[in-house]
Design an enzyme around this catalytic site. Sequence first.
Site, short mmCIF file in Angstrom:
data_model
loop_
_atom_site.label_atom_id
_atom_site.label_comp_id
_atom_site.label_asym_id
_atom_site.label_seq_id
_atom_site.Cartn_x
_atom_site.Cartn_y
_atom_site.Cartn_z
N ASN A 1 -8.55 3.99 8.04
CA ASN A 1 -7.99 2.85 8.77
C ASN A 1 -8.15 2.98 10.29
O ASN A 1 -8.09 1.99 10.99
CB ASN A 1 -6.50 2.68 8.43
N THR B 1 12.42 -7.57 -10.21
CA THR B 1 11.93 -8.93 -10.38
C THR B 1 10.72 -9.15 -9.49
O THR B 1 10.73 -8.81 -8.31
CB THR B 1 13.05 -9.95 -10.05
N GLN C 1 -8.06 -0.26 2.98
CA GLN C 1 -8.97 -0.81 4.00
C GLN C 1 -10.30 -1.28 3.40
O GLN C 1 -11.07 -1.96 4.07
CB GLN C 1 -9.26 0.25 5.07
N CYS D 1 1.30 7.96 17.64
CA CYS D 1 1.77 7.31 16.42
C CYS D 1 2.94 6.40 16.77
O CYS D 1 3.47 6.41 17.87
CB CYS D 1 2.12 8.32 15.34
N GLY E 1 0.81 -1.22 0.00
CA GLY E 1 0.00 0.00 0.00
C GLY E 1 0.84 1.26 0.00
O GLY E 1 0.53 2.23 -0.72
N HIS F 1 -1.89 -7.71 2.41
CA HIS F 1 -1.94 -8.20 3.80
C HIS F 1 -3.13 -7.64 4.58
O HIS F 1 -3.37 -8.04 5.72
CB HIS F 1 -0.62 -7.93 4.54
N SER G 1 -3.46 -3.36 -0.86
CA SER G 1 -2.37 -4.06 -0.20
C SER G 1 -2.86 -5.44 0.26
O SER G 1 -3.86 -5.55 0.97
CB SER G 1 -1.91 -3.24 1.01
C1 LIG Z 1 -2.07 -0.39 5.84
C2 LIG Z 1 -2.41 0.82 5.06
C3 LIG Z 1 -1.50 1.38 4.14
C4 LIG Z 1 -0.11 0.85 3.96
O1 LIG Z 1 -0.08 -0.39 3.36
P1 LIG Z 1 1.24 -1.30 3.47
O2 LIG Z 1 0.98 -2.44 2.54
O3 LIG Z 1 1.34 -1.73 4.89
O4 LIG Z 1 2.40 -0.46 3.03
C5 LIG Z 1 -1.91 2.46 3.41
N1 LIG Z 1 -3.14 2.99 3.55
C6 LIG Z 1 -4.03 2.49 4.42
C7 LIG Z 1 -5.39 3.11 4.53
C8 LIG Z 1 -3.70 1.39 5.21
O5 LIG Z 1 -4.58 0.91 6.09
#
Ligand SMILES: *Cc1c(COP(=O)(O)O)cnc(C)c1O
Length: 397
Positions: free
Chosen positions: A154, A240, A182, A328, A74, A204, A202
């Site tokens: 988030n 890659t 999100q 934070c 992300g 994960h 993203s």
């Molecule tokens: C987690 C998150 C990101 C960052 O994503 P990563 O894959 O951890 O770098 C960016 N924006 C929002 C709203 C997120 O919740």
Amino acid sequence: MGERRTIYLDHAATTPVKPSVADAMWPYLNNHFGNPSSIYRIARESRNAIETARAQVAKALGAEPGEIYFTSGGSESDNWAIKGIAFANRKKGNHIITSAIEHHAILHTCQYLEREGFAVTYIPVDQYGLIDPADLERAITDTTILISIMYANNEIGTIEPVAELGAIARKHKIPFHTDAVQAIGNVPIDVRTQNIDLLSLSAHKFYGPKGCGALYIRKGVKIDNLIHGGGQENRRRAGTENIAAIVGMGKAIELATADIEWHNTHIRTLRDRLLNGILVTIPHARLNGHPEKRLPGNINISFEFIEGESMLLWLDDEGICASTGSACTSGSLEPSHVLLAIGLPHEIAHGSLRLTLGDANTEADVDFVLEVLPKVVSRLREMSPLYKGGKEENSNV
Ligand SMILES: *Cc1c(COP(=O)(O)O)cnc(C)c1O
């Protein structure tokens, strides 16, 4: 003695990889190791796997496969969208519009661009974290080259009126980016009908692997490269490919999209049980974010007279994984920019707790939290000099 129980309620931070996602990834960590840029058979297999994943991601967004570019997550997608559009359109103008409640991957990128001579407008939000489309339209000038507004927040879970914001951008012929990290798997997305030109995601955050994401770039949008080097990703993103992770992301987004209704109902039911339980048993608590326009699994709640951090430590002691919006990651004492943007005073923002539910949570998890949390809050309040004042003022409590 059995293993200690862990109740994971931090799905906005990350999600566990689903077993079927891990299974799909395994061959690409094992014997399917070919570099997709090479010409022999095992390389072709890698190439095909990447293109299958690209089609899966495209389908989930209502995009064309040729509009999907794989990234490291992300943060990279957000950086690429903002810097790439800014630098490609420098001759047209230097003005960028975003919101006050974006993720730091957007905010810190915008602040960097301000130091490079760009001008950024940070649109405020109302008490629920919502952006007023009229505010966006008013902020647009002749020099505006990019609008970036997140799909769902988030921290407080508020879902923005993205289609409407996108329509305004379209009307003024300004590229519209949304950080949908999100939103994927929680809200149905269609980049065409929602007027989205660029979208970050993203893996994960939707039960896929970490370190893998994508940027959707609508065909015809002018954007500079962020990562320079080899000709991967149609010459737009060098390096890659992280094949196993890309395959996992393709599988994960397919599952997340197919399961969206079940997921929403399951998680919303648990969320409401947890939220109502908290509000009924714990005095001086208030929900942050919009009551309805919010992510199904998100609870963000402020407890007066407490420090969020202390709450987390006590919850961790009970095996409960949660998060706070109060400080934070840098360890600074500044409360979250999101909670301040919705108008919370510093001391209330400091006592905030974020609980985000996921697929594997159960009613038993919720009931355990409802047993533990009121005790934690009242013990911490007993230790707080501020609460004594609170009690005097609210003798009914
Ligand atoms: C987690 C998150 C990101 C960052 O994503 P990563 O894959 O951890 O770098 C960016 N924006 C929002 C709203 C997120 O919740």
